[in-house]
Scaffold this motif. Structure first.
Motif, PDB file in Angstrom:
ATOM      1  N   VAL A 130      43.061  49.287  68.372  1.00  0.00           N
ATOM      2  CA  VAL A 130      43.168  48.555  67.090  1.00  0.00           C
ATOM      3  C   VAL A 130      43.939  47.245  67.255  1.00  0.00           C
ATOM      4  N   GLY A 131      44.248  46.864  68.490  1.00  0.00           N
ATOM      5  CA  GLY A 131      44.748  45.511  68.711  1.00  0.00           C
ATOM      6  C   GLY A 131      46.223  45.330  69.008  1.00  0.00           C
ATOM      7  N   VAL A 132      46.921  46.436  69.311  1.00  0.00           N
ATOM      8  CA  VAL A 132      48.334  46.282  69.682  1.00  0.00           C
ATOM      9  C   VAL A 132      48.444  45.537  71.018  1.00  0.00           C
ATOM     10  N   ALA A 133      49.486  44.698  71.144  1.00  0.00           N
ATOM     11  CA  ALA A 133      49.588  43.829  72.322  1.00  0.00           C
ATOM     12  C   ALA A 133      50.360  44.465  73.475  1.00  0.00           C
ATOM     13  N   ALA A 134      51.206  45.434  73.195  1.00  0.00           N
ATOM     14  CA  ALA A 134      51.955  46.137  74.246  1.00  0.00           C
ATOM     15  C   ALA A 134      52.603  47.364  73.639  1.00  0.00           C
ATOM     16  N   ILE A 135      52.946  48.296  74.514  1.00  0.00           N
ATOM     17  CA  ILE A 135      53.623  49.508  74.053  1.00  0.00           C
ATOM     18  C   ILE A 135      54.852  49.731  74.918  1.00  0.00           C
ATOM     19  N   THR A 136      55.966  50.012  74.263  1.00  0.00           N
ATOM     20  CA  THR A 136      57.155  50.438  75.013  1.00  0.00           C
ATOM     21  C   THR A 136      57.264  51.943  74.834  1.00  0.00           C
ATOM     22  N   ILE A 137      57.412  52.640  75.945  1.00  0.00           N
ATOM     23  CA  ILE A 137      57.472  54.093  75.859  1.00  0.00           C
ATOM     24  C   ILE A 137      58.789  54.607  76.434  1.00  0.00           C
ATOM     25  N   HIS A 138      59.597  55.188  75.533  1.00  0.00           N
ATOM     26  CA  HIS A 138      60.826  55.862  75.960  1.00  0.00           C
ATOM     27  C   HIS A 138      60.407  57.269  76.397  1.00  0.00           C
ATOM     28  N   GLY A 139      60.665  57.600  77.652  1.00  0.00           N
ATOM     29  CA  GLY A 139      60.149  58.844  78.221  1.00  0.00           C
ATOM     30  C   GLY A 139      60.887  60.094  77.799  1.00  0.00           C
ATOM     31  N   ARG A 179      57.996  33.054  58.519  1.00  0.00           N
ATOM     32  CA  ARG A 179      59.269  32.388  58.833  1.00  0.00           C
ATOM     33  C   ARG A 179      59.390  32.043  60.311  1.00  0.00           C
ATOM     34  N   GLY A 180      58.280  32.081  61.015  1.00  0.00           N
ATOM     35  CA  GLY A 180      58.265  31.561  62.391  1.00  0.00           C
ATOM     36  C   GLY A 180      58.592  32.564  63.479  1.00  0.00           C
ATOM     37  N   TYR A 181      58.778  33.823  63.145  1.00  0.00           N
ATOM     38  CA  TYR A 181      59.048  34.809  64.209  1.00  0.00           C
ATOM     39  C   TYR A 181      57.775  35.010  65.032  1.00  0.00           C
ATOM     40  N   GLU A 182      57.962  35.299  66.309  1.00  0.00           N
ATOM     41  CA  GLU A 182      56.820  35.246  67.234  1.00  0.00           C
ATOM     42  C   GLU A 182      56.278  36.610  67.644  1.00  0.00           C
ATOM     43  N   GLY A 183      56.940  37.673  67.225  1.00  0.00           N
ATOM     44  CA  GLY A 183      56.443  39.000  67.582  1.00  0.00           C
ATOM     45  C   GLY A 183      57.056  40.057  66.689  1.00  0.00           C
ATOM     46  N   VAL A 184      56.275  41.091  66.397  1.00  0.00           N
ATOM     47  CA  VAL A 184      56.752  42.196  65.564  1.00  0.00           C
ATOM     48  C   VAL A 184      56.580  43.491  66.338  1.00  0.00           C
ATOM     49  N   THR A 212      49.617  36.712  73.127  1.00  0.00           N
ATOM     50  CA  THR A 212      49.601  35.300  73.528  1.00  0.00           C
ATOM     51  C   THR A 212      50.914  34.864  74.184  1.00  0.00           C
ATOM     52  N   ARG A 213      51.848  35.766  74.302  1.00  0.00           N
ATOM     53  CA  ARG A 213      53.171  35.376  74.816  1.00  0.00           C
ATOM     54  C   ARG A 213      53.273  35.632  76.316  1.00  0.00           C
ATOM     55  N   ASN A 249      46.123  43.487  61.630  1.00  0.00           N
ATOM     56  CA  ASN A 249      45.185  42.635  60.887  1.00  0.00           C
ATOM     57  C   ASN A 249      45.878  41.699  59.910  1.00  0.00           C
ATOM     58  N   ALA A 250      47.119  42.040  59.567  1.00  0.00           N
ATOM     59  CA  ALA A 250      47.825  41.231  58.563  1.00  0.00           C
ATOM     60  C   ALA A 250      48.458  39.972  59.160  1.00  0.00           C
ATOM     61  N   VAL A 251      48.618  39.937  60.465  1.00  0.00           N
ATOM     62  CA  VAL A 251      49.314  38.794  61.095  1.00  0.00           C
ATOM     63  C   VAL A 251      48.546  38.317  62.324  1.00  0.00           C
ATOM     64  N   SER A 252      48.878  37.093  62.767  1.00  0.00           N
ATOM     65  CA  SER A 252      48.244  36.625  64.007  1.00  0.00           C
ATOM     66  C   SER A 252      49.205  36.679  65.189  1.00  0.00           C
ATOM     67  N   ILE A 253      50.500  36.953  64.939  1.00  0.00           N
ATOM     68  CA  ILE A 253      51.447  37.093  66.050  1.00  0.00           C
ATOM     69  C   ILE A 253      51.260  38.471  66.690  1.00  0.00           C
ATOM     70  N   PRO A 254      51.646  38.615  67.962  1.00  0.00           N
ATOM     71  CA  PRO A 254      51.456  39.914  68.615  1.00  0.00           C
ATOM     72  C   PRO A 254      52.266  41.038  67.945  1.00  0.00           C
ATOM     73  N   VAL A 255      51.623  42.171  67.807  1.00  0.00           N
ATOM     74  CA  VAL A 255      52.274  43.366  67.259  1.00  0.00           C
ATOM     75  C   VAL A 255      52.390  44.381  68.395  1.00  0.00           C
ATOM     76  N   THR A 256      53.582  44.925  68.565  1.00  0.00           N
ATOM     77  CA  THR A 256      53.809  45.928  69.612  1.00  0.00           C
ATOM     78  C   THR A 256      54.364  47.195  68.960  1.00  0.00           C
ATOM     79  N   VAL A 257      54.359  48.283  69.725  1.00  0.00           N
ATOM     80  CA  VAL A 257      54.899  49.547  69.210  1.00  0.00           C
ATOM     81  C   VAL A 257      55.879  50.091  70.242  1.00  0.00           C
ATOM     82  N   LYS A 258      57.023  50.581  69.754  1.00  0.00           N
ATOM     83  CA  LYS A 258      57.945  51.296  70.652  1.00  0.00           C
ATOM     84  C   LYS A 258      57.984  52.741  70.197  1.00  0.00           C
ATOM     85  N   MET A 259      57.662  53.633  71.124  1.00  0.00           N
ATOM     86  CA  MET A 259      57.564  55.040  70.715  1.00  0.00           C
ATOM     87  C   MET A 259      58.140  55.977  71.769  1.00  0.00           C
ATOM     88  N   ARG A 260      58.222  57.224  71.401  1.00  0.00           N
ATOM     89  CA  ARG A 260      58.606  58.287  72.336  1.00  0.00           C
ATOM     90  C   ARG A 260      57.353  59.027  72.787  1.00  0.00           C
TER      91      ARG A 260
END
Ligand code: FMN
Length: 362
Positions: free
Chosen positions: A182-191, A110-115, A25-26, A151-162
Motif C-alpha cells: 500500500v505504499g509504505v517507504a520503509a519499515i523499522t522492526i524492533h525484534g 508545515r514542511g516536515y519531510e517524513g511521517v 524520495t529521501r 494516500n493523504a500525503v506525498s511525503i514518505p510514510v514509514t512504520v515502526k513496529m514490533r
C-alpha cells in the motif's frame, strides 16, 4: 583502553552493500538511524548527536496525533526542529484513523519531510485506545489505516513496529508485505513482541523474516545494538538495509561516528575526555536554545546518565541535579573538566529507564 587509543573491531568486515539508503524520495547520509526514546531523543540531543557525526535518519519521540493537530503545547514542543536537525521524521500515534491522517497532512503542510506511524508502543494508555502495538492485532485495519495515511500525503510514510503482540501471533512479515503493497517507504522492526516489552534478547531471526517478506523497501532492524560489532552483526545476520539504535545512542553518543569510521576504513576511536565533556555542555546549551531557563530543570534528568557515562564524581553529579543557573552550570563544567575520570564507572543500560513490572500493567 585509554580514551584516545584506537579500538580494533574484532569482527570480519561487513560485506553489506554500500549502496545509499533511500526511504521513498529521501536519500539518507548513512545506514544508521536514531530510534526514538520518548523523553530522551529530543531536539537538543539529536542536534548534539548529529554534530558528532554518522547519523542517518532521526525520528522524534512519539507524538499524540490528536493533540498535535489540536495544538497542544507539549506536542508542538516534541516536533520542534532546526535546519541542522535533518533528515528527520515525526512519529505519530493514535487509535483513531482520521486523527492519524489529519496529523500526517498537518505535518506535510508545515514542511516536515517524513511521517512514521507507531505500531510498537507497548504502554497500556496507548494500546487501550487502539494505538501503538495494538494495531498489530488487526492486519486488515492496520493496512487500511496505513494506506489512507500514504494516500493523504506525498511525503514518505514509514512504520515502526514490533514482531507481533506475543510469540503466538507473530505478524511482522505479513504486515510488512501488506504495508509495502500500500505504499509504505520503509519499515523499522524492533525484534521483540509487545508481550516481551523490553525483556529477553532481540530476535534476529524475526527481523530476518521481516526483511525477507518485502520486495523493495528498506527494512531497518532495531533492538539491543550497543556497539559497532552489534550493528554490523545485525545487518549481516538479518540482511536488513539499515539499523536503528535507541538506548545504544544514549549510552554511547559516539556510536554512529564509530560505525561510520569503521565502514570508511578509518581508525575507530573513543572520544577524548574533552570531547565527552564538550558533548555534555553542548547538549545543555542546545536545550537552552529551545527551552531557555527551563533547561536547568529539564537537564536534571540527564545527571545520573552523564555521571555514569563520563565518570563525573558523585558530588558533581549531584550538583548537575540541582543547579539553577547558567553560571552555576559553567562552574560545574569547569570542575568536571579538572576532575573528569576521577570516578570509574561502567554504564548500565538500566540508566535509560524502561517500564517496570508485568507488561500487562504498563
Ligand atoms: C525510554 C524509552 C522510550 C521509547 N520511546 C519510543 C517512542 O517514542 N517511539 C518508538 O517507536 N519507540 C520507542 N521506544 C522503543 C525504542 O525506539 C526501541 O525500539 C527499543 O528501545 C529497542 O531498541 P534499542 O535497544 O536500540 O533501544 C522507546 C524505548 C525506551 C526504552
Amino acid at each position: 583502553m585509554t580514551p584516545e587509543s584506537s579500538a580494533s573491531i574484532p569482527f570480519e568486515h561487513c560485506d553489506a552493500p554500500a549502496a545509499t539508503l533511500t526511504v521513498g524520495t529521501r536519500v539518507l547520509p548513512t545506514h544508521y538511524c536514531l530510534a526514538p526514546l520518548a523523553g530522551y531523543t529530543h531536539l537538543a540531543f539529536r542536534r548534539a548527536l548529529r554534530e558528532v557525526g554518522g547519523l542517518g535518519l532521526a525520528t522524534t519521540d512519539l507524538v499524540h496525533a490528536t493533540q498535535l493537530v489540536g495544538g497542544h503545547r507539549h506536542s508542538l514542543e516534541l516536533i520542534e526542529t532546526h535546519p541542522e536537525d535533518r533528515p528527520l521524521s515525526v512519529q505519530i500515534f493514535s487509535g483513531r484513523d482520521e486523527h492519524l491522517i489529519s496529523a500526517a497532512r498537518w505535518l506535510q503542510d508545515r514542511g516536515y519531510e517524513g511521517v512514521d506511524i507507531n505500531m510498537g508502543c507497548p504502554m497500556a494508555k496507548v494500546n487501550g485506545q487502539g494505538g501503538g502495538a495494538r494495531l498489530l492485532c488487526d492486519a486488515d485495519h492496520a493496512s487500511r489505516l496505513v494506506e489512507q495515511v500514504v494516500n493523504a500525503v506525498s511525503i514518505p510514510v514509514t512504520v515502526k513496529m514490533r514482531l507481533g503482540w506475543d510469540r503466538d501471533t507473530i505478524a511482522s512479515p505479513m504486515l510488512a508485505r501488506r504495508f509495502e503493497s500500500v505504499g509504505v517507504a520503509a519499515i523499522t522492526i524492533h525484534g521483540r513482541t509487545r508481550q516481551q516489552g523490553f525483556h529477553g534478547q532481540v530476535d534476529l531471526a524475526g527481523i530476518q523474516a521481516t526483511v525477507e517478506a518485502v520486495e523493495r523497501i528498506p527494512v531497518i532492524g532495531n533492538g539491543d545494538v550497543r556497539s559497532v560489532e552489534d550493528a554490523l552483526h545485525m545487518r549481516r545476520v538479518t540482511g536488513c538495509a539499515a539499523v536503528a539504535i535507541g538506548r545504544g545512542a544514549m549510552l554511547d553518543p559516539w556510536l554512529f561516528r564509530k560505525i561510520e569510521d569503521y565502514e570508511a576504513g578509518r581508525p575507530v576511536r573513543e572520544p577524548t575526555s574533552d570531547e565527552q565533556v564538550d558533548f555534555l555542555a553542548r547538549h545543555f546549551h542546545l536545550m537552552t536554545e529551545q527551552h531557555g531557563d527551563r533547561s536547568c530543570f529539564l537537564f536534571r534528568k540527564f545527571a545520573a546518565w552523564y555521571g555514569a557515562r563520563l565518570g563525573v564524581p558523585e558530588d558533581l553529579e549531584q550538583r548537575l541535579r540541582l543547579f539553577t543557573s547558567h553560571a552555576e552550570f559553567d562552574e560545574i563544567i569547569a570542575e568536571i573538566r579538572q576532575r573528569h575520570g576521577e570516578r570509574r564507572t561502567s554504564v548500565a543500560t538500566a540508566l535509560v529507564k524502561v517500564p517496570n513490572g508485568p507488561v500487562e500493567r504498563w
